[in-house]
Structure formats: C-alpha cells, structure tokens
Design a protein around this motif. Structure first.
Motif, short mmCIF file in Angstrom:
data_model
loop_
_atom_site.label_atom_id
_atom_site.label_comp_id
_atom_site.label_asym_id
_atom_site.label_seq_id
_atom_site.Cartn_x
_atom_site.Cartn_y
_atom_site.Cartn_z
N PHE A 270 -5.77 7.90 1.78
CA PHE A 270 -6.65 8.83 2.49
C PHE A 270 -7.82 9.31 1.64
CE2 PHE A 270 -2.37 9.09 4.12
CZ PHE A 270 -2.59 8.82 5.45
N ASP A 271 -7.84 8.93 0.34
CA ASP A 271 -8.89 9.40 -0.57
C ASP A 271 -10.29 8.96 -0.13
OD1 ASP A 271 -6.99 10.60 -2.12
OD2 ASP A 271 -7.02 9.10 -3.71
N ILE A 272 -10.43 7.72 0.32
CA ILE A 272 -11.76 7.22 0.68
C ILE A 272 -12.28 7.96 1.90
CG2 ILE A 272 -13.05 5.20 1.46
CD1 ILE A 272 -11.13 3.51 -0.24
N GLN A 273 -11.43 8.16 2.92
CA GLN A 273 -11.88 8.89 4.11
C GLN A 273 -12.23 10.33 3.77
OE1 GLN A 273 -12.47 7.61 7.22
NE2 GLN A 273 -13.41 9.59 7.58
N GLN A 274 -11.49 10.93 2.86
CA GLN A 274 -11.79 12.30 2.45
C GLN A 274 -13.16 12.35 1.76
OE1 GLN A 274 -8.85 14.08 -0.06
NE2 GLN A 274 -9.92 16.01 -0.18
N LYS A 275 -13.47 11.37 0.92
CA LYS A 275 -14.78 11.31 0.28
C LYS A 275 -15.89 11.16 1.32
CE LYS A 275 -13.64 9.52 -4.25
NZ LYS A 275 -13.83 8.44 -5.22
N ILE A 276 -15.65 10.33 2.33
CA ILE A 276 -16.65 10.16 3.39
C ILE A 276 -16.86 11.47 4.13
CG2 ILE A 276 -17.08 9.04 5.62
CD1 ILE A 276 -15.67 6.56 4.47
N ASN A 277 -15.78 12.17 4.44
CA ASN A 277 -15.89 13.44 5.16
C ASN A 277 -16.62 14.50 4.35
OD1 ASN A 277 -14.52 12.34 7.29
ND2 ASN A 277 -12.60 13.37 6.86
N GLU A 278 -16.52 14.45 3.04
CA GLU A 278 -17.14 15.47 2.18
C GLU A 278 -18.56 15.10 1.75
OE1 GLU A 278 -14.33 15.71 -1.00
OE2 GLU A 278 -12.89 16.86 0.18
N THR A 279 -19.05 13.95 2.18
CA THR A 279 -20.36 13.47 1.75
C THR A 279 -21.45 13.92 2.72
OG1 THR A 279 -19.36 11.53 0.73
CG2 THR A 279 -21.69 11.38 1.24
N SER A 280 -22.57 14.32 2.15
CA SER A 280 -23.76 14.64 2.95
C SER A 280 -24.82 13.58 2.67
CB SER A 280 -24.32 16.00 2.57
OG SER A 280 -23.39 17.00 2.84
N ILE A 281 -25.56 13.22 3.70
CA ILE A 281 -26.58 12.20 3.56
C ILE A 281 -27.89 12.72 4.12
CG2 ILE A 281 -27.31 9.90 4.31
CD1 ILE A 281 -24.35 9.18 4.46
N LEU A 282 -28.95 12.50 3.38
CA LEU A 282 -30.30 12.84 3.83
C LEU A 282 -31.04 11.53 4.03
CD1 LEU A 282 -32.67 14.76 4.34
CD2 LEU A 282 -33.12 14.69 1.88
N ASN B 171 -10.22 3.99 10.17
CA ASN B 171 -10.92 3.91 8.88
C ASN B 171 -9.93 3.93 7.74
OD1 ASN B 171 -13.29 3.96 10.25
ND2 ASN B 171 -13.94 5.98 9.56
N VAL B 172 -8.95 4.82 7.82
CA VAL B 172 -7.94 4.94 6.76
C VAL B 172 -7.20 3.62 6.62
CG1 VAL B 172 -5.79 6.07 6.12
CG2 VAL B 172 -7.69 7.44 6.98
N ASN B 173 -6.81 3.02 7.74
CA ASN B 173 -6.10 1.74 7.69
C ASN B 173 -6.98 0.64 7.09
OD1 ASN B 173 -3.76 2.80 8.80
ND2 ASN B 173 -4.40 2.36 10.87
N TYR B 174 -8.26 0.63 7.44
CA TYR B 174 -9.17 -0.39 6.90
C TYR B 174 -9.33 -0.24 5.39
CZ TYR B 174 -13.42 -2.94 5.87
OH TYR B 174 -14.33 -3.78 5.31
N PHE B 175 -9.67 0.96 4.93
CA PHE B 175 -9.93 1.17 3.51
C PHE B 175 -8.66 1.08 2.67
CE2 PHE B 175 -13.75 3.48 5.16
CZ PHE B 175 -14.67 2.56 4.68
N SER B 176 -7.49 1.29 3.27
CA SER B 176 -6.25 1.22 2.50
C SER B 176 -5.98 -0.19 2.00
CB SER B 176 -5.08 1.71 3.34
OG SER B 176 -4.79 0.81 4.39
N ARG B 177 -6.61 -1.17 2.59
CA ARG B 177 -6.42 -2.56 2.14
C ARG B 177 -7.03 -2.82 0.78
NH1 ARG B 177 -8.43 -4.50 7.86
NH2 ARG B 177 -6.51 -4.15 9.02
N PHE B 178 -7.91 -1.93 0.32
CA PHE B 178 -8.65 -2.17 -0.91
C PHE B 178 -8.22 -1.29 -2.07
CE2 PHE B 178 -11.37 -3.01 2.75
CZ PHE B 178 -11.56 -4.38 2.57
N ILE B 179 -7.22 -0.43 -1.89
CA ILE B 179 -6.90 0.51 -2.97
C ILE B 179 -5.55 0.27 -3.61
CG2 ILE B 179 -8.36 2.34 -2.07
CD1 ILE B 179 -5.85 3.68 -1.02
N GLU C 240 0.85 -1.18 0.00
CA GLU C 240 0.00 0.00 0.00
C GLU C 240 0.89 1.24 0.00
OE1 GLU C 240 -1.12 1.18 4.49
OE2 GLU C 240 -2.16 -0.55 3.70
N GLU C 241 0.36 2.28 -0.59
CA GLU C 241 1.08 3.55 -0.67
C GLU C 241 0.80 4.34 0.60
OE1 GLU C 241 3.72 5.87 -1.85
OE2 GLU C 241 3.09 4.56 -3.45
#
Length: 83
Positions: free
Chosen positions: A55-67, A40-48, A23-24
């Motif tokens: 850190f891209d996946i966590q950044q997307k989660i942080n920028e997401t809004s949910i209704l 979370n970063v460590n978990y998702f890093s296993r898949f990229i 992993e990078e």
C-alpha cells in the motif's frame, strides 16, 4: 518432499520473491484503503516484492500534489492521465 532441508526451502522462497511471485499483504491496512484504489494497489504490488508494504505506493500517490502549468497539446493529455 521430505529430503528438503530448511535451507532449501528458504532459498526457494527467496528465489520466488526475486522473480516477483510472492507479495506481502497487510490485512489491517487493506481494510482502510477505499475500494476505488484497490486495483492500483494490486497493480503496483507486482513491483515491490516482500520488502515493502503493497500500500506504500498508493499512499505516496495520495499524498502527492502536482502543479501543471499550461494546457497545450502535451499538457492536456497529461492532465487527463493524471485525473
């Protein structure tokens, strides 16, 4: 293993990457990630792999809004999981 060529080594690295063993890491970005998100970063890093930043996946989660409309049986569970 002096008999290995540069091509052999590069193929070995590519094989390890395809199997998810490499992993990078970007230390400059890691310093800006709050401690609470590092699991979370460590978990998702296993898949990229090495093609994207870990850190891209966590950044997307942080920028997401949910209704979430409605809090019935399914909505209550979803709300708990999202929180």
């Amino acid at each position: 293993f002096p008999e290995l060529t540069v091509t052999d080594i590069l193929e070995g690295i590519q094989l390890l990457d395809e199997e998810g063993f490499i992993e990078e890491t970007h230390l400059d970005v890691e310093k800006t990630v709050p401690e609470r998100y590092k699991p979370n970063v460590n978990y998702f890093s296993r898949f990229i792999g090495t093609r994207r930043k870990r850190f891209d996946i966590q950044q997307k989660i942080n920028e997401t809004s949910i209704l979430l409309l409605g809090l019935g049986g399914g909505g209550s569970n979803i709300l708990t999981l999202l929180a």
